[in-house]
Design a protein around this motif. Structure first.
Motif, PDB file in Angstrom:
ATOM      1  N   ALA A 282       0.858  -1.177   0.000  1.00 22.45           N
ATOM      2  CA  ALA A 282       0.000   0.000   0.000  1.00 22.45           C
ATOM      3  C   ALA A 282       0.895   1.229   0.000  1.00 22.45           C
ATOM      4  CB  ALA A 282      -0.906   0.002   1.226  1.00 22.45           C
ATOM      5  N   VAL A 283       0.547   2.212  -0.828  1.00 22.30           N
ATOM      6  CA  VAL A 283       1.387   3.394  -0.994  1.00 22.30           C
ATOM      7  C   VAL A 283       0.623   4.641  -0.573  1.00 22.30           C
ATOM      8  CG1 VAL A 283       2.582   4.874  -2.660  1.00 22.30           C
ATOM      9  CG2 VAL A 283       2.727   2.379  -2.873  1.00 22.30           C
ATOM     10  N   LYS A 284       1.265   5.457   0.254  1.00 20.51           N
ATOM     11  CA  LYS A 284       0.761   6.798   0.533  1.00 20.51           C
ATOM     12  C   LYS A 284       1.793   7.792   0.035  1.00 20.51           C
ATOM     13  CE  LYS A 284       0.485   8.486   4.805  1.00 20.51           C
ATOM     14  NZ  LYS A 284       1.277   9.751   4.825  1.00 20.51           N
ATOM     15  N   ILE A 285       1.333   8.750  -0.752  1.00 20.91           N
ATOM     16  CA  ILE A 285       2.205   9.791  -1.270  1.00 20.91           C
ATOM     17  C   ILE A 285       2.247  10.948  -0.277  1.00 20.91           C
ATOM     18  CG2 ILE A 285       2.589  11.438  -3.134  1.00 20.91           C
ATOM     19  CD1 ILE A 285       2.995   8.542  -3.975  1.00 20.91           C
ATOM     20  N   ASN A 286       3.444  11.371   0.088  1.00 24.49           N
ATOM     21  CA  ASN A 286       3.633  12.552   0.931  1.00 24.49           C
ATOM     22  C   ASN A 286       4.125  13.697   0.056  1.00 24.49           C
ATOM     23  OD1 ASN A 286       2.947  11.175   3.244  1.00 24.49           O
ATOM     24  ND2 ASN A 286       5.038  10.941   3.986  1.00 24.49           N
ATOM     25  N   ALA A 287       3.413  14.808   0.074  1.00 27.16           N
ATOM     26  CA  ALA A 287       3.801  15.974  -0.722  1.00 27.16           C
ATOM     27  C   ALA A 287       3.897  17.197   0.183  1.00 27.16           C
ATOM     28  CB  ALA A 287       2.802  16.228  -1.842  1.00 27.16           C
ATOM     29  N   VAL A 288       5.057  17.830   0.200  1.00 24.91           N
ATOM     30  CA  VAL A 288       5.211  19.090   0.928  1.00 24.91           C
ATOM     31  C   VAL A 288       4.621  20.201   0.071  1.00 24.91           C
ATOM     32  CG1 VAL A 288       6.848  20.727   1.932  1.00 24.91           C
ATOM     33  CG2 VAL A 288       7.282  18.266   2.097  1.00 24.91           C
ATOM     34  N   ALA A 289       3.684  20.939   0.634  1.00 27.29           N
ATOM     35  CA  ALA A 289       3.033  22.028  -0.101  1.00 27.29           C
ATOM     36  C   ALA A 289       3.951  23.242  -0.101  1.00 27.29           C
ATOM     37  CB  ALA A 289       1.689  22.368   0.548  1.00 27.29           C
ATOM     38  N   LEU A 290       4.364  23.672  -1.285  1.00 28.43           N
ATOM     39  CA  LEU A 290       5.343  24.743  -1.431  1.00 28.43           C
ATOM     40  C   LEU A 290       4.741  25.878  -2.253  1.00 28.43           C
ATOM     41  CD1 LEU A 290       8.332  22.386  -2.295  1.00 28.43           C
ATOM     42  CD2 LEU A 290       7.988  23.569  -0.119  1.00 28.43           C
ATOM     43  N   LYS A 291       4.564  27.008  -1.617  1.00 29.43           N
ATOM     44  CA  LYS A 291       3.937  28.160  -2.277  1.00 29.43           C
ATOM     45  C   LYS A 291       4.750  28.604  -3.487  1.00 29.43           C
ATOM     46  CE  LYS A 291       3.893  32.149  -0.121  1.00 29.43           C
ATOM     47  NZ  LYS A 291       3.513  33.199   0.833  1.00 29.43           N
ATOM     48  N   GLY A 292       4.062  28.749  -4.606  1.00 29.12           N
ATOM     49  CA  GLY A 292       4.711  29.199  -5.820  1.00 29.12           C
ATOM     50  C   GLY A 292       5.505  28.128  -6.539  1.00 29.12           C
ATOM     51  N   ILE A 293       5.474  26.912  -6.024  1.00 27.80           N
ATOM     52  CA  ILE A 293       6.243  25.819  -6.637  1.00 27.80           C
ATOM     53  C   ILE A 293       5.319  24.705  -7.098  1.00 27.80           C
ATOM     54  CG2 ILE A 293       8.062  24.098  -6.280  1.00 27.80           C
ATOM     55  CD1 ILE A 293       9.329  26.038  -4.270  1.00 27.80           C
ATOM     56  N   ASN A 294       4.592  24.079  -6.153  1.00 23.94           N
ATOM     57  CA  ASN A 294       3.701  22.985  -6.557  1.00 23.94           C
ATOM     58  C   ASN A 294       2.247  23.250  -6.188  1.00 23.94           C
ATOM     59  OD1 ASN A 294       3.771  22.637  -3.790  1.00 23.94           O
ATOM     60  ND2 ASN A 294       4.367  20.471  -3.856  1.00 23.94           N
ATOM     61  N   ASP A 295       1.933  24.443  -5.704  1.00 24.03           N
ATOM     62  CA  ASP A 295       0.567  24.715  -5.273  1.00 24.03           C
ATOM     63  C   ASP A 295      -0.418  24.739  -6.434  1.00 24.03           C
ATOM     64  OD1 ASP A 295       2.034  26.936  -6.047  1.00 24.03           O
ATOM     65  OD2 ASP A 295       0.984  28.340  -4.743  1.00 24.03           O
ATOM     66  N   GLY A 296       0.076  24.874  -7.660  1.00 20.86           N
ATOM     67  CA  GLY A 296      -0.814  24.891  -8.806  1.00 20.86           C
ATOM     68  C   GLY A 296      -1.159  23.527  -9.358  1.00 20.86           C
ATOM     69  N   GLU A 297      -0.603  22.458  -8.778  1.00 15.32           N
ATOM     70  CA  GLU A 297      -0.877  21.129  -9.319  1.00 15.32           C
ATOM     71  C   GLU A 297      -1.460  20.158  -8.290  1.00 15.32           C
ATOM     72  OE1 GLU A 297       2.473  18.505 -10.242  1.00 15.32           O
ATOM     73  OE2 GLU A 297       3.855  20.069  -9.557  1.00 15.32           O
ATOM     74  N   LEU A 298      -2.008  20.684  -7.194  1.00 22.50           N
ATOM     75  CA  LEU A 298      -2.571  19.809  -6.174  1.00 22.50           C
ATOM     76  C   LEU A 298      -3.809  19.075  -6.688  1.00 22.50           C
ATOM     77  CD1 LEU A 298      -2.071  21.973  -2.965  1.00 22.50           C
ATOM     78  CD2 LEU A 298      -0.549  20.249  -3.980  1.00 22.50           C
ATOM     79  N   ASP A 299      -4.603  19.740  -7.530  1.00 19.18           N
ATOM     80  CA  ASP A 299      -5.756  19.051  -8.122  1.00 19.18           C
ATOM     81  C   ASP A 299      -5.289  17.888  -8.999  1.00 19.18           C
ATOM     82  OD1 ASP A 299      -8.323  20.702  -7.500  1.00 19.18           O
ATOM     83  OD2 ASP A 299      -6.815  22.202  -8.001  1.00 19.18           O
ATOM     84  N   GLU A 300      -4.254  18.128  -9.775  1.00 16.35           N
ATOM     85  CA  GLU A 300      -3.709  17.087 -10.635  1.00 16.35           C
ATOM     86  C   GLU A 300      -3.202  15.906  -9.814  1.00 16.35           C
ATOM     87  OE1 GLU A 300      -0.119  16.412 -13.932  1.00 16.35           O
ATOM     88  OE2 GLU A 300      -0.505  18.403 -13.105  1.00 16.35           O
ATOM     89  N   MET A 301      -2.593  16.190  -8.670  1.00 13.21           N
ATOM     90  CA  MET A 301      -2.087  15.115  -7.826  1.00 13.21           C
ATOM     91  C   MET A 301      -3.228  14.304  -7.223  1.00 13.21           C
ATOM     92  SD  MET A 301       1.385  16.524  -6.003  1.00 13.21           S
ATOM     93  CE  MET A 301       1.949  14.836  -5.716  1.00 13.21           C
ATOM     94  N   LEU A 302      -4.328  14.980  -6.883  1.00 19.35           N
ATOM     95  CA  LEU A 302      -5.499  14.251  -6.378  1.00 19.35           C
ATOM     96  C   LEU A 302      -6.065  13.316  -7.441  1.00 19.35           C
ATOM     97  CD1 LEU A 302      -7.559  16.837  -4.283  1.00 19.35           C
ATOM     98  CD2 LEU A 302      -6.459  14.759  -3.461  1.00 19.35           C
ATOM     99  N   VAL A 303      -6.151  13.804  -8.667  1.00 22.53           N
ATOM    100  CA  VAL A 303      -6.642  12.965  -9.763  1.00 22.53           C
ATOM    101  C   VAL A 303      -5.717  11.779  -9.981  1.00 22.53           C
ATOM    102  CG1 VAL A 303      -7.073  12.888 -12.245  1.00 22.53           C
ATOM    103  CG2 VAL A 303      -7.853  14.862 -10.912  1.00 22.53           C
ATOM    104  N   TRP A 304      -4.427  12.033 -10.040  1.00 25.32           N
ATOM    105  CA  TRP A 304      -3.449  10.976 -10.288  1.00 25.32           C
ATOM    106  C   TRP A 304      -3.456   9.927  -9.172  1.00 25.32           C
ATOM    107  CZ3 TRP A 304       1.220   9.849  -7.632  1.00 25.32           C
ATOM    108  CH2 TRP A 304       2.040   8.915  -8.271  1.00 25.32           C
ATOM    109  N   CYS A 305      -3.487  10.376  -7.928  1.00 26.34           N
ATOM    110  CA  CYS A 305      -3.518   9.434  -6.806  1.00 26.34           C
ATOM    111  C   CYS A 305      -4.784   8.590  -6.844  1.00 26.34           C
ATOM    112  CB  CYS A 305      -3.407  10.184  -5.477  1.00 26.34           C
ATOM    113  SG  CYS A 305      -1.740  10.772  -5.096  1.00 26.34           S
ATOM    114  N   GLY A 306      -5.901   9.210  -7.219  1.00 30.27           N
ATOM    115  CA  GLY A 306      -7.138   8.446  -7.334  1.00 30.27           C
ATOM    116  C   GLY A 306      -7.032   7.353  -8.372  1.00 30.27           C
ATOM    117  N   ARG A 307      -6.431   7.661  -9.507  1.00 28.26           N
ATOM    118  CA  ARG A 307      -6.273   6.659 -10.571  1.00 28.26           C
ATOM    119  C   ARG A 307      -5.323   5.548 -10.157  1.00 28.26           C
ATOM    120  NH1 ARG A 307      -5.531  11.020 -15.504  1.00 28.26           N
ATOM    121  NH2 ARG A 307      -7.761  11.490 -15.818  1.00 28.26           N
TER     122      ARG A 307
END
Length: 347
Positions: free
Chosen positions: A168-193
């Motif tokens: 079982a895999v859990k992805i840990n992502a550090v939320a970084l302002k101005g770096i990856n904050d624009g792709e959190l929706d994409e990460m939710l979609v990808w993790c769901g798939r």
């Protein structure tokens, strides 16, 4: 119930801190080295510890076994990157026997994923059932910028190997302002798939990253997960969940994907009231709190005698000093709350 070494499982007095919290979860760093240089974890030009300062695999096993005898139910191996430690699977297999005997509830691992294609099957065979993989972006160029030395394709190969091995895999992502904050929706979609849970983590004020105290860098990177959740709820249905893994994350279920989303919020929402964790570094230094400097030396009693009497007493004495909570704050003028790098304490 026997321990893995066949000795009867005696129930000693549990480890209870001054605030009545039972300490049942230990995170043990097996190395300070890593094959990445993530910007929020390490400086690019790290100076690593000499070999003599690092606990041997045998010492690490003995240390972990002492904690298990004192009531540890969950054990997590961390780094640096734990899978770059030479002969690491020897330790994992030996600790896995405590899971098989029932003395240990869970043996887990936090990894950057770079070595999973090599070790996923062995981890599963040794008794590991789930892992946390640190992955802050799905964009190859951004991934290389964050990790400095990493290749996203190598991590993706490792994640597929983990899936094939049944981990079982859990992805840990550090939320970084101005770096990856624009792709959190994409990460939710990808993790769901992929069938992965996702945990978002606020950047922690640890380490001198800019050579001038680190405060400016931390302040610029910090992104409040309270604000992130409010923004995500405009597009996703987030259902509160009672799910717990023993760590500090608070979880919701993402109705649209069926996967869990966790939030680790050391700054915007302190999680200390339920802390059941301590950390041990690869040198045998026990930190009772990630956000405090007080620590206990376990290496000296570990190496002083073959018995565990002095070691156990050192652990018990340390737990009596566990603070109620950390003092994390991000301040440009003061610099980081704690000067040591995250990789020193253990992820």
């Amino acid at each position: 119930m026997p321990l893995a070494d066949g000795q009867p499982f005696a129930v000693p007095a549990p480890l209870i801190d001054p605030f009545g919290r039972a300490i049942t979860y230990v995170r043990v760093s097996v190395t300070d080295r890593c094959d990445f240089r993530c910007t929020y974890c390490m400086s690019e030009d790290m100076h690593f510890l000499p070999k003599a300062d690092i606990l041997s695999l045998e010492e690490l096993e003995r240390l972990c076994t002492a904690f298990i005898r004192l009531g540890t139910r969950r054990l997590r191996l961390t780094g640096g990157e734990p899978l770059v430690r030479r002969n690491i699977m020897e330790l994992v297999r030996n600790l896995g026997r405590h899971v098989a005997s029932g003395a240990l509830e869970e043996l887990t691992l936090t990894t950057n994923g770079s070595q999973l294609s090599r070790y996923a099957d062995e981890l599963r065979a040794a008794g590991v059932r789930r892992i946390n993989v640190s992955l802050d972006t799905l964009d190859p160029a951004r991934f290389q910028a964050i990790t400095r030395w990493g290749r996203l394709a190598q991590v993706m190969e490792g994640l597929e190997a983990a899936r094939q091995a049944g981990l079982a895999v859990k992805i840990n992502a550090v939320a970084l302002k101005g770096i990856n904050d624009g792709e959190l929706d994409e990460m939710l979609v990808w993790c769901g798939r992929q069938g992965f849970d996702l945990t978002l983590i606020e950047v922690m004020p640890l380490g001198d990253m800019d050579g001038n105290g680190g405060g400016a860098v931390r302040e610029e990177q910090f992104l409040s997960l309270r604000d992130v959740r409010a923004d995500l709820e405009k597009r996703w249905t987030l259902l509160d969940s009672n799910h717990r893994t023993g760590g500090p994350a608070r979880y919701v279920t993402v109705q649209e994907t069926g996967q869990r989303l966790g939030f680790i919020t050391p700054l915007s929402h302190n999680f200390c009231e339920s802390c059941n964790r301590v950390r041990v570094t690869c040198t045998g230094t026990l930190f009772m709190c990630l956000g405090q400097e007080d620590a206990a030396d376990l290496r000296t009693p570990l190496r002083a005698e073959t018995g565990d009497g002095a070691l156990v007493q050192a652990i018990r004495d340390a737990i009596t000093r566990k603070p109620q909570g950390h003092d994390f704050i991000i301040d440009r003028r003061r610099g980081p709350a704690v000067g040591r790098h995250m990789s020193v304490t253990g992820g």
